[in-house]
Enzyme design. Structure first.
Site, PDB file in Angstrom:
ATOM      1  N   VAL A   7       0.850  -1.184   0.000  1.00 25.01           N
ATOM      2  CA  VAL A   7       0.000   0.000   0.000  1.00 25.01           C
ATOM      3  C   VAL A   7       0.890   1.239   0.000  1.00 25.01           C
ATOM      4  O   VAL A   7       1.789   1.363   0.820  1.00 25.01           O
ATOM      5  CB  VAL A   7      -0.924   0.043   1.236  1.00 25.01           C
ATOM      6  CG1 VAL A   7      -1.895   1.195   1.140  1.00 25.01           C
ATOM      7  CG2 VAL A   7      -1.679  -1.259   1.387  1.00 25.01           C
ATOM      8  N   ASP A  66     -12.523 -11.021   5.640  1.00 21.81           N
ATOM      9  CA  ASP A  66     -11.221 -10.845   6.288  1.00 21.81           C
ATOM     10  C   ASP A  66     -11.270  -9.718   7.320  1.00 21.81           C
ATOM     11  O   ASP A  66     -10.504  -8.759   7.255  1.00 21.81           O
ATOM     12  CB  ASP A  66     -10.128 -10.593   5.245  1.00 21.81           C
ATOM     13  CG  ASP A  66      -8.742 -10.912   5.778  1.00 21.81           C
ATOM     14  OD1 ASP A  66      -8.654 -11.471   6.890  1.00 21.81           O
ATOM     15  OD2 ASP A  66      -7.752 -10.593   5.105  1.00 21.81           O
TER      16      ASP A  66
END
Ligand SMILES: *[C@@H]1O[C@H](CO)[C@@H](O)[C@H](O)[C@H]1NC(C)=O
Ligand SMILES: *[C@@H]1O[C@H](CO)[C@@H](O)[C@H](O)[C@H]1NC(C)=O
Ligand SMILES: *[C@@H]1O[C@H](CO)[C@@H](O)[C@H](O)[C@H]1NC(C)=O
Ligand SMILES: *[C@@H]1O[C@H](CO)[C@@H](O)[C@H](O)[C@H]1NC(C)=O
Ligand SMILES: *[C@@H]1O[C@H](CO)[C@@H](O)[C@H](O)[C@H]1NC(C)=O
Ligand SMILES: *[C@@H]1O[C@H](CO)[C@@H](O)[C@H](O)[C@H]1NC(C)=O
Ligand SMILES: *[C@@H]1O[C@H](CO)[C@@H](O)[C@H](O)[C@H]1NC(C)=O
Ligand SMILES: *[C@@H]1O[C@H](CO)[C@@H](O)[C@H](O)[C@H]1NC(C)=O
Ligand SMILES: *[C@@H]1O[C@H](CO)[C@@H](O)[C@H](O)[C@H]1NC(C)=O
Length: 679
Positions: A358, A469
């Site tokens: 990221v 998740d």
């Protein structure tokens, strides 16, 4: 002399034909050509060559306003009563892509023509998140909204609403109009691009406000929306009248082609045929133009345009397939993202998310900060479905979901662009040795936020979306430490990738519901299981599986159960809180964590119930049941009862405890770190 006089008269006539003014409290504009001095514009608003007023263009997250230059007296200073008023206006909304566009348009009466600090998107350029709902706003608006925002209680994605100081409409109705003989109500699609005439009439004596719509020049006698309201407290003596429009993630052009206004009287209806027309919609087509009669020249231009586009795309290395265009305009170019992240420099790396790196980025042009997640995904299988799911969720908004701003695909890389979360992920604040210890109030707020995001995904959106998740690492914190759930649906992408003949389980060890290892089929209930693990982590300040812990404390949920049975459950609370917490709230969260961690999916609460428990709308059950799958006893398993005081539970166990309650934890040896993926 006569010549000059006639010239003057002609000039006057020309002037009068486009704009007529009698007094300040009565005006009519048939187009806005040459009326620059009478109209105040700001933001993206501009008057086009043909005289039509354009409030926004196709740029995302824009705001545009126009107001009548001078303020208008709206109130009798003697008795403080608002006057009656009447207005008619013609507007058109042209979405960027056929049928896809946002956000909305509004007629407004407000205390200032400079709406500084007003936000785009669902705020329609009228107010912002901090002043919405404040009585000191003095904003009255009639919204024409074609995005359904659940937080604002919007009734549909094509409605009109009356807004007083807030964007939560006081009254709303689906956009429609009555036929001339009032016999039938016909639907009007706001974003159809057609010119719509709207009338807003307020009768001060009767305290009645009507909104009437039509696709023609004459006014139907029955309004679509009628609301009983006294506008006197909202209006100040002098107010400004005008229009506001905004775009969101998806954009539309908003046009006003004519406007008449009368104080204490009936506004003149507009003759639509005398108004400037909307410029030929340069709308992007998403469908193929097969069989459309097109002139050869147009075809040629189109063909060369397309080939240029393709050449450009190939040069950029972006992979574009036809279905990607259907998904819509969230697509960023690779070049843009490369620039935003300074070429995916390691310095811009925010971290390693679940499925890839990221990066922090600043979008060129708008200076908006974003987080760009770069995922390597060679397989196309599932990608289309995944992208349409996340992009359509992106169209609706939920405060506690990390907002997706767009995406890009290049060779094997999928780039997802999210809003930037300045305070990072929750796990950094609760595990190991955090730099900042969150207070209980902050933790409780985060938990409630995540729960409301889950309800949205599971129940409020058109179809059930399983997150798959949920864990502390996927809960991100904004500048005010609100918890937002990120990465929804990503795990699914990886499920699609797997060999269809083997059931692969994606998720994170410790958060995996036991049934997942058997069926491999994620459900809302398996998300609830993971949320239960998250609840316990936040209370206890440790991971669901803590390899460094004593053997009896290895699996968090078992340890909490043991403490619960012993009647000393408050011993599990994160010692870093130093005993500063609301005992009742802590007990609720622990109990809920245990309820959600039940091995039997049926016994877990639904997401809706989870929210009700957390909001205190529903009392927690007095008895906690712990279903052990095959090991259930005649009495239904182990029970723990709670005292009336609810601060300490009484233990009344009837069966012995068996090891390996959390099958996911025993199926494989504990991994060195709790957040490692288990497939
Ligand atoms: C304002 O209110 C006073 C007292 O009620 C009344 O005499 C006057 O006519 C009103 N003015 C207007 C413009 O309505
Ligand atoms: C919200 O708007 C008000 C004015 O209406 C302004 O003072 C304030 O700074 C704005 N807040 C933000 C966060 O922009
Ligand atoms: C409303 O706005 C005023 C002035 O902007 C401010 O003083 C007040 O605190 C706000 N009230 C609420 C409830 O936010
Ligand atoms: C309009 O709604 C706001 C909240 O959305 C509320 O505070 C206000 O009292 C309502 N006004 C009327 C006249 O119903
Ligand atoms: C408005 O339209 C939507 C969908 O078109 C429909 O579900 C809803 O019931 C309508 N609401 C009202 C109040 O008519
Ligand atoms: C509002 O509409 C009703 C008809 O439904 C009409 O009787 C009334 O006069 C209208 N009021 C205004 C202020 O136009
Ligand atoms: C969260 O972010 C805000 C703004 O970026 C910052 O002021 C604040 O210190 C941060 N809080 C923590 C706990 O890091
Ligand atoms: C899956 O199993 C079927 C038959 O059981 C077989 O024909 C197919 O080749 C298998 N697919 C893969 C990807 O192994
Ligand atoms: C409940 O708690 C209070 C003090 O918090 C205590 O005095 C009382 O005895 C408790 N009652 C029961 C039934 O445990």
């Amino acid at each position: 002399m006569a010549k000059i006089l006639s010239l003057f008269l002609i000039l006057l006539l020309i002037l009068l034909s486009s704009t007529e003014f009698s007094q300040a409290d009565e005006f009519i504009f048939r187009g806005f050509k040459g009326s620059g001095s009478k109209i105040y514009l700001d933001g993206a608003a501009e008057i086009e060559k043909n005289g039509i007023l354009k409030l926004t263009n196709y740029t995302p997250r824009l705001v545009g306003h126009d107001f009548y230059e001078s303020p208008i007296k709206f109130k009798n200073s003697t008795d403080g009563k608002a006057f009656s008023f009447s207005t008619a206006f013609a507007f058109s909304i042209i979405p960027e892509y056929k049928k896809l566009g946002g956000h909305g348009f509004a007629f407004t009466v407000c205390k200032s023509k400079e709406l500084k600090g007003a936000f785009p998107n669902q705020f329609l350029g009228l107010m912002n998140a901090s002043d919405a709902g404040n009585f000191s706003n003095h904003v009255f608006a009639v919204e024409f909204d074609y995005v359904k925002d659940l937080e604002l209680g919007d009734i549909s994605d094509n409605h009109i609403g009356i807004d007083i100081n807030s964007l939560i409409s006081n009254a709303s109705a689906n956009a429609s109009c009555f036929t001339q003989d009032n016999s039938r109500k016909e639907g009007i699609i706001l974003k159809s691009g057609k010119t719509i005439q709207a009338w807003v009439d307020y009768d001060s004596a009767r305290q009645e406000l009507n909104v009437t719509l039509s696709l023609s020049s004459s006014k139907p006698s029955v309004p679509v929306l009628s609301f009983h309201v006294d506008l006197s407290p909202i209006f100040m003596d002098y107010m400004y009248v005008g229009f506001s429009a905004s775009t969101g993630l998806l954009a539309s052009s908003h046009y006003v082609s004519g406007w008449s206004f009368t104080m204490e009287g009936q506004a003149q209806s507009l003759d639509l045929s005398r108004l400037p027309s909307v410029p030929c919609p340069r709308q992007k087509q998403l469908t193929l133009l097969v069989g459309t009669p097109l002139s050869a020249a147009a075809l040629l231009i189109l063909a060369s345009g397309i080939s240029l586009y393709i050449v450009r795309k190939i040069k950029n290395g972006d992979v574009v397939e036809s279905w990607e265009l259907e998904i819509g305009p969230h697509r960023f170019s690779y070049k843009e993202l490369k620039k935003a992240t300074k070429g995916f420099r390691d310095k811009e790396l925010l971290g390693f998310g679940g499925f890839g790196k990221v990066y922090k980025g600043t979008l060129p042009g708008s200076n908006t900060q974003v987080a760009v997640k770069r995922i390597n995904h060679e397989s196309k299988q599932g990608l289309r479905e995944f992208l349409s799911e996340i992009t359509s969720i992106g169209r609706l908004r939920q405060r506690n979901l990390v907002q997706l701003q767009g995406w890009c695909r290049r060779r094997g890389d999928l780039l997802l662009v999210y809003e930037f979360m300045p305070n990072g992920s929750l796990d950094k604040y609760i595990f190991d040795e955090p730099k900042t210890v969150l207070t209980w109030e902050q933790r409780f707020k985060i938990i409630k936020g995540v729960a409301s995001a889950l309800v949205y995904l599971h129940e409020e959106w058109e179809q059930t979306v399983i997150h798959r998740d949920i864990k502390a690492g996927n809960v991100l914190l904004d500048s005010e430490m609100n918890g937002k759930l990120g990465d929804f649906g990503l795990a699914k992408l990886y499920n699609h990738d797997a060999d269809p003949n083997t059931t692969s389980v994606v998720g994170t060890l410790g958060y995996l519901a036991p049934e997942l290892t058997k069926t491999g089929k994620p459900t809302a209930s398996s998300d609830v299981f993971a949320f239960g693990a998250l609840l316990l982590e936040v209370v206890c300040g440790r991971r669901p599986i803590e390899p460094k812990a004593m053997p009896e404390e290895l699996i968090l949920v078992d340890w909490v159960w043991d403490k619960w049975k012993e009647g000393s459950v408050l011993e599990v609370v994160d010692p870093r809180l130093k005993g500063e917490y609301d005992e009742l709230q802590v007990i609720i969260v622990i109990k809920l964590g245990l309820l959600c961690s039940n091995n039997a999916p049926r016994k877990r609460p639904t997401t809706r119930q989870v929210v009700r428990y957390l909001e205190g709308e529903m009392p927690m059950p007095q008895v906690l049941e712990y279903d052990e799958g095959q090991k259930v006893d005649d009495d239904g398993g182990r029970r723990v009862e709670e005292s009336e005081n609810s601060s300490y539970p009484l233990s009344s166990l009837s069966t012995s405890i068996c090891d390996g309650d959390i099958e996911a934890g025993t199926m494989s040896p504990p991994l060195p770190r709790g957040d490692q993926r288990w497939t």
